[in-house]
Write a protein that holds these residues in place. Structure first.
Motif, short mmCIF file in Angstrom:
data_model
loop_
_atom_site.label_atom_id
_atom_site.label_comp_id
_atom_site.label_asym_id
_atom_site.label_seq_id
_atom_site.Cartn_x
_atom_site.Cartn_y
_atom_site.Cartn_z
N PHE A 136 33.20 33.61 29.02
CA PHE A 136 32.34 32.85 30.06
C PHE A 136 33.19 33.24 30.88
CE2 PHE A 136 31.33 29.85 25.95
CZ PHE A 136 30.65 29.57 26.92
N GLN A 137 34.30 32.95 31.04
CA GLN A 137 35.74 33.63 31.91
C GLN A 137 35.02 35.00 32.72
OE1 GLN A 137 39.13 34.19 30.34
NE2 GLN A 137 40.35 31.99 29.87
N MET A 138 34.35 35.86 32.46
CA MET A 138 34.06 37.12 32.93
C MET A 138 33.03 36.45 33.46
SD MET A 138 35.69 39.79 32.25
CE MET A 138 34.67 40.93 33.21
N ASN A 139 32.25 35.71 33.12
CA ASN A 139 31.43 35.16 33.88
C ASN A 139 31.26 33.71 35.14
OD1 ASN A 139 28.91 36.22 31.79
ND2 ASN A 139 28.51 34.47 30.78
N GLU A 141 33.67 34.90 36.78
CA GLU A 141 34.41 36.41 37.88
C GLU A 141 33.86 36.11 38.11
OE1 GLU A 141 36.99 39.53 37.26
OE2 GLU A 141 37.84 38.53 35.71
N VAL A 142 32.42 37.06 37.72
CA VAL A 142 31.12 37.02 38.68
C VAL A 142 30.71 36.38 39.20
CG1 VAL A 142 29.02 37.98 37.88
CG2 VAL A 142 30.74 39.08 36.33
N ALA A 143 30.51 35.29 39.03
CA ALA A 143 30.19 33.73 39.79
C ALA A 143 30.78 33.71 41.03
CB ALA A 143 29.64 32.69 39.53
N LEU A 144 32.14 33.36 41.21
CA LEU A 144 32.53 34.09 41.94
C LEU A 144 33.28 34.70 42.99
CD1 LEU A 144 35.72 32.21 43.22
CD2 LEU A 144 37.16 33.10 41.31
N ALA A 145 32.84 36.73 42.01
CA ALA A 145 32.52 36.78 43.45
C ALA A 145 31.65 37.46 44.09
CB ALA A 145 32.93 38.33 42.64
N ARG A 146 30.36 36.55 44.01
CA ARG A 146 29.16 37.13 44.49
C ARG A 146 30.16 34.92 45.64
NH1 ARG A 146 26.22 35.70 39.34
NH2 ARG A 146 25.56 37.55 39.43
N ALA A 147 30.02 34.19 45.57
CA ALA A 147 30.37 33.55 45.84
C ALA A 147 31.74 33.35 47.04
CB ALA A 147 30.45 32.20 45.51
N LEU A 148 32.20 34.64 46.94
CA LEU A 148 33.28 35.31 47.89
C LEU A 148 32.79 36.07 48.57
CD1 LEU A 148 36.50 35.62 45.40
CD2 LEU A 148 36.62 33.76 47.20
N GLY A 149 31.82 36.52 48.25
CA GLY A 149 30.87 37.48 49.20
C GLY A 149 31.88 38.68 50.22
N ILE A 162 41.96 35.74 41.28
CA ILE A 162 42.05 34.40 41.10
C ILE A 162 41.85 33.51 40.21
CG2 ILE A 162 40.68 31.98 42.29
CD1 ILE A 162 39.63 33.77 44.43
N ALA A 163 40.93 33.99 38.73
CA ALA A 163 40.89 34.04 37.62
C ALA A 163 42.06 34.55 36.48
CB ALA A 163 39.31 34.66 37.35
N ALA A 164 42.58 35.36 37.07
CA ALA A 164 43.54 35.49 36.30
C ALA A 164 45.02 33.96 36.24
CB ALA A 164 44.22 36.69 35.80
N VAL A 165 44.51 34.05 37.66
CA VAL A 165 45.84 32.80 38.11
C VAL A 165 45.28 31.71 37.45
CG1 VAL A 165 46.92 31.44 39.85
CG2 VAL A 165 46.24 34.11 40.19
N LEU A 166 44.85 31.52 37.44
CA LEU A 166 43.56 30.19 36.55
C LEU A 166 43.43 29.86 35.30
CD1 LEU A 166 40.41 29.41 38.93
CD2 LEU A 166 42.64 28.02 39.43
N ARG A 167 43.42 31.34 34.90
CA ARG A 167 43.58 31.16 33.48
C ARG A 167 45.11 31.60 32.41
NH1 ARG A 167 45.23 35.91 30.35
NH2 ARG A 167 44.78 36.86 31.83
N ILE A 168 46.15 31.90 33.27
CA ILE A 168 47.51 32.16 32.52
C ILE A 168 48.19 30.78 33.66
CG2 ILE A 168 49.55 32.30 33.81
CD1 ILE A 168 48.11 35.59 33.93
N LEU A 169 47.88 30.15 34.27
CA LEU A 169 48.21 28.58 34.17
C LEU A 169 47.93 27.94 33.27
CD1 LEU A 169 47.85 28.00 38.53
CD2 LEU A 169 50.08 28.58 37.39
N ALA A 170 46.20 27.25 33.17
CA ALA A 170 46.26 27.03 31.90
C ALA A 170 46.58 27.04 30.73
CB ALA A 170 44.46 27.16 32.72
N ASP A 171 46.61 29.01 30.30
CA ASP A 171 47.17 28.49 29.31
C ASP A 171 48.77 28.36 29.25
OD1 ASP A 171 45.19 29.79 28.48
OD2 ASP A 171 45.49 32.08 28.93
#
Length: 207
Positions: A136-139, A141-149, A162-171
């Motif tokens: 789910f996290q990888m999917n 991340e791919v969607a976020l990359a598209r949104a960032l353009g 960004i995805a790593a930061v959000l994951r680490i903070l939540a963990d």
């Protein structure tokens, strides 16, 4: 982490059934362990047939992780919504995270509701479930990359950070609550950690 029900009558009925099946399964998994419970046992506990169960949940892991599916691509949606108002991607994501921490959204890891803590214990203690979470996290991340353009490589690198930061903070929040730290203390530190993490993202990582 409970999903919102759709508005149509038929859709609401399906959503209620789906939630009831998931709740029955998670209760069994928490009691006996994910690997010790068969799909047949879940179906029996929910009083449905196995084919009916599989119509709602194609895989056993989905009984637990459909809640994560509701958040798949959330960061991308936040970026796209912020763009409408002229908000920079990192600012939009930071504001969304702080709002999530304030309302104790389970996806931020900052939620001490007993049922949520038990759910996290199940999730983090089951390798098969963690593997699916990674998907789910990888999917997302791919969607976020598209949104960032922009440049494809730069967008992918930014999305990964960004995805790593959000994951680490939540963990970190999950781990501290599981260890018994008071939620007020964890919440204060979580906001400070979010500020530091996003400051690092804006400035570029020092390493």
């Amino acid at each position: 982490m409970k999903p919102e029900y759709p508005t149509g009558l038929r859709e609401r009925k399906k959503a209620r059934t789906r939630q009831a099946l998931s709740d029955a399964a998670i209760a069994l998994f928490m009691e006996k362990g994910f690997d010790a419970v068969s799909v047949a046992e879940v179906a029996a506990a929910a009083e449905v047939s196995k084919p009916t169960l599989f119509r709602y949940f194609p895989a056993k892991e989905d009984l637990v992780l459909h809640r994560f599916a509701d958040h798949e691509g959330e960061s991308a949606r936040v970026v796209e919504a912020g763009r409408v108002y002229g908000t920079a991607p990192l600012d939009a994501l930071y504001e969304h995270l702080i709002e999530g921490l304030e309302r104790r959204d389970p996806v931020t890891g900052l939620c001490d509701v007993p049922a949520v803590l038990a759910y996290h214990r199940l999730l983090y203690g089951t390798p098969a479930l963690l593997a699916r979470v990674h998907g789910f996290q990888m999917n997302s991340e791919v969607a976020l990359a598209r949104a960032l353009g922009g440049d494809r490589l730069v967008a992918r690198l930014a999305a990964g950070q960004i995805a790593a930061v959000l994951r680490i903070l939540a963990d970190d929040n999950v781990a501290r609550l599981a260890a018994g730290d008071p939620i007020e203390e964890v919440a204060r530190d979580a906001v400070a950690a979010a500020e530091e993490a996003f400051r690092s993202l804006r400035q570029g990582l020092p390493c």
